[in-house]
Scaffold this motif. Structure first.
Motif, PDB file in Angstrom:
ATOM      1  N   ILE A 229       0.851  -1.175   0.000  1.00 37.89           N
ATOM      2  CA  ILE A 229       0.000   0.000   0.000  1.00 37.89           C
ATOM      3  C   ILE A 229       0.898   1.240   0.000  1.00 37.89           C
ATOM      4  O   ILE A 229       1.678   1.441   0.933  1.00 37.89           O
ATOM      5  N   PRO A 230       0.834   2.062  -1.042  1.00 39.27           N
ATOM      6  CA  PRO A 230       1.719   3.227  -1.116  1.00 39.27           C
ATOM      7  C   PRO A 230       1.499   4.185   0.057  1.00 39.27           C
ATOM      8  O   PRO A 230       0.362   4.440   0.463  1.00 39.27           O
ATOM      9  N   LEU A 231       2.585   4.719   0.592  1.00 41.98           N
ATOM     10  CA  LEU A 231       2.548   5.737   1.637  1.00 41.98           C
ATOM     11  C   LEU A 231       3.227   6.977   1.080  1.00 41.98           C
ATOM     12  O   LEU A 231       4.411   6.945   0.740  1.00 41.98           O
ATOM     13  N   ILE A 232       2.476   8.060   0.972  1.00 38.65           N
ATOM     14  CA  ILE A 232       2.955   9.276   0.308  1.00 38.65           C
ATOM     15  C   ILE A 232       3.096  10.407   1.309  1.00 38.65           C
ATOM     16  O   ILE A 232       2.205  10.636   2.133  1.00 38.65           O
TER      17      ILE A 232
ATOM     18  N   GLU B 161       6.085  16.904   0.999  1.00 41.86           N
ATOM     19  CA  GLU B 161       6.987  17.064  -0.137  1.00 41.86           C
ATOM     20  C   GLU B 161       6.318  17.766  -1.323  1.00 41.86           C
ATOM     21  O   GLU B 161       6.996  18.190  -2.258  1.00 41.86           O
ATOM     22  N   LEU B 162       4.979  17.877  -1.296  1.00 45.87           N
ATOM     23  CA  LEU B 162       4.298  18.604  -2.377  1.00 45.87           C
ATOM     24  C   LEU B 162       4.634  20.088  -2.365  1.00 45.87           C
ATOM     25  O   LEU B 162       4.427  20.795  -3.355  1.00 45.87           O
TER      26      LEU B 162
ATOM     27  N   GLU C  77       7.993  14.615  -8.385  1.00 46.94           N
ATOM     28  CA  GLU C  77       8.108  13.201  -8.042  1.00 46.94           C
ATOM     29  C   GLU C  77       6.911  12.725  -7.223  1.00 46.94           C
ATOM     30  O   GLU C  77       6.370  11.635  -7.461  1.00 46.94           O
ATOM     31  N   ILE C  78       6.464  13.558  -6.268  1.00 50.11           N
ATOM     32  CA  ILE C  78       5.326  13.177  -5.431  1.00 50.11           C
ATOM     33  C   ILE C  78       4.038  13.165  -6.249  1.00 50.11           C
ATOM     34  O   ILE C  78       3.182  12.292  -6.074  1.00 50.11           O
ATOM     35  N   VAL C  79       3.898  14.113  -7.170  1.00 46.92           N
ATOM     36  CA  VAL C  79       2.747  14.125  -8.079  1.00 46.92           C
ATOM     37  C   VAL C  79       2.708  12.832  -8.884  1.00 46.92           C
ATOM     38  O   VAL C  79       1.640  12.220  -9.066  1.00 46.92           O
ATOM     39  N   GLN C  80       3.869  12.405  -9.353  1.00 45.78           N
ATOM     40  CA  GLN C  80       3.942  11.155 -10.108  1.00 45.78           C
ATOM     41  C   GLN C  80       3.569   9.963  -9.231  1.00 45.78           C
ATOM     42  O   GLN C  80       2.874   9.043  -9.678  1.00 45.78           O
ATOM     43  N   GLN C  81       4.004   9.977  -7.991  1.00 41.57           N
ATOM     44  CA  GLN C  81       3.641   8.898  -7.070  1.00 41.57           C
ATOM     45  C   GLN C  81       2.131   8.838  -6.856  1.00 41.57           C
ATOM     46  O   GLN C  81       1.535   7.754  -6.858  1.00 41.57           O
ATOM     47  N   ILE C  82       1.514  10.001  -6.678  1.00 38.12           N
ATOM     48  CA  ILE C  82       0.059  10.037  -6.465  1.00 38.12           C
ATOM     49  C   ILE C  82      -0.673   9.540  -7.708  1.00 38.12           C
ATOM     50  O   ILE C  82      -1.619   8.742  -7.613  1.00 38.12           O
ATOM     51  N   GLY C  83      -0.230   9.978  -8.886  1.00 36.18           N
ATOM     52  CA  GLY C  83      -0.853   9.512 -10.116  1.00 36.18           C
ATOM     53  C   GLY C  83      -0.716   8.013 -10.294  1.00 36.18           C
ATOM     54  O   GLY C  83      -1.663   7.324 -10.698  1.00 36.18           O
TER      55      GLY C  83
ATOM     56  N   SER D  70      -4.629  16.263 -10.813  1.00 41.01           N
ATOM     57  CA  SER D  70      -4.738  16.981 -12.084  1.00 41.01           C
ATOM     58  C   SER D  70      -3.384  17.065 -12.773  1.00 41.01           C
ATOM     59  O   SER D  70      -3.244  16.791 -13.977  1.00 41.01           O
ATOM     60  N   GLU D  71      -2.364  17.457 -12.001  1.00 40.39           N
ATOM     61  CA  GLU D  71      -1.021  17.577 -12.560  1.00 40.39           C
ATOM     62  C   GLU D  71      -0.503  16.238 -13.069  1.00 40.39           C
ATOM     63  O   GLU D  71       0.214  16.191 -14.075  1.00 40.39           O
ATOM     64  N   SER D  72      -0.843  15.143 -12.381  1.00 36.79           N
ATOM     65  CA  SER D  72      -0.357  13.829 -12.799  1.00 36.79           C
ATOM     66  C   SER D  72      -0.906  13.432 -14.165  1.00 36.79           C
ATOM     67  O   SER D  72      -0.335  12.587 -14.852  1.00 36.79           O
ATOM     68  N   LEU D  73      -2.013  14.056 -14.573  1.00 36.87           N
ATOM     69  CA  LEU D  73      -2.602  13.824 -15.896  1.00 36.87           C
ATOM     70  C   LEU D  73      -2.090  14.819 -16.931  1.00 36.87           C
ATOM     71  O   LEU D  73      -2.539  14.814 -18.076  1.00 36.87           O
ATOM     72  N   GLY D  74      -1.173  15.688 -16.512  1.00 37.55           N
ATOM     73  CA  GLY D  74      -0.656  16.699 -17.425  1.00 37.55           C
ATOM     74  C   GLY D  74      -1.581  17.886 -17.599  1.00 37.55           C
ATOM     75  O   GLY D  74      -1.490  18.620 -18.587  1.00 37.55           O
TER      76      GLY D  74
END
Length: 269
Positions: A26-29, A33-34, A41-47, A162-166
């Motif tokens: 289970i990812p822990l974010i 760091e946002l 990198e954190i945005v990518q992790q959330i996406g 939103s950012e993770s989708l570009g």
């Protein structure tokens, strides 16, 4: 990005979490760091977590331990009230913004759903606060304080999604336009009916929301579905569980359709 490149990116993300992508992970974010240079990198992790798991844990979210303890304590106090006091909020009226749901027996599956749940609208506060229970006396204050900060967490997560989708940070928020907020306060009592096959706290389900932000106590039993297997979500102090809701998946689907349509037009014009 090719499929092979995408898989490499997935493996790198899993490595950054300190685990392989496998059943039970289970990812822990870290939301703190946002606000710094590691935001991309954190945005990518959330996406990645939204796409591959549909749930993840967050820490350093900005909700104090005091706020979390207060809302958990208030929830416990409410469900300890006399039955007659709680039943004031039981209703079949679909227009009521606050409802109490009680445990019931599923005659078909011979299962008892042992759950008491008080659900009510919270945002905007001025529209609903007078409908909230006045007992225990701390409830209105604690709910308002907790939900105010949770709303900030929600916006921060929606921006990252939103950012993770570009997309622009406020894309999902604008698309939803001043969306509301609900809280569900839950209690899972011990089932007293011994003749049933088994007891559940709640049926397997998805949430029809945008996202669900869950604060759990230290009582075990909470599970999520990952790769067709139920995974225990252990209690980690001062963390929240974030679920991707059905509505957010619909938004993602619409976005992909729009992108594919746009690509089609560019290809053939």
């Amino acid at each position: 990005m090719s499929a092979m490149e995408s898989q490499l990116a997935d493996d790198e993300l899993a490595a950054s979490w300190g685990a392989d992508i496998s059943d039970g992970f289970i990812p822990l974010i870290d939301m703190e760091e946002l606000q710094g240079p590691r935001r991309p990198e954190i945005v990518q992790q959330i996406g990645h977590a939204c796409q591959h798991y549909s749930f993840f844990l967050v820490k350093n979210h900005g909700i104090s331990e005091t706020n979390m303890n207060n809302i958990l304590g208030t929830t416990s106090e409410f469900f300890k009230l006399p039955e007659q006091e709680k039943l004031k909020f039981c209703t079949n009226d679909p227009n009521k913004s606050i409802k109490l749901f009680m445990g019931f027996k599923d005659e078909i599956q011979n299962v008892f759903i042992a759950r008491e749940s008080l659900r009510f609208r919270t945002y905007p506060f001025e529209d609903y606060v007078n409908e909230w229970p006045a007992n225990p006396p701390s409830l209105r204050k604690d709910v308002m304080e907790y939900c105010t900060i949770v709303k900030r967490v929600e916006f921060a997560l929606l921006e990252a999604m939103s950012e993770s989708l570009g997309l622009e940070k406020d894309y999902i928020d604008k698309m939803l336009y001043n969306h509301g907020q609900k809280i569900s306060m839950n209690y899972y009592p011990i089932c007293q009916e011994q003749d049933l096959e088994f007891t559940r706290g709640v049926r397997p389900h998805t949430d029809p929301s945008i996202i669900t932000i869950l604060l759990q106590d230290n009582v075990p039993g909470y599970k999520v579905l990952n790769n067709c297997k139920w995974v225990d979500v252990g209690h980690i102090p001062n963390t929240l569980v974030v679920h991707v809701g059905d509505l957010l998946q619909v938004i993602h689907f619409i976005y992909k359709v729009m992108m594919n349509t746009h690509t089609h037009i560019l290809r053939y014009t």
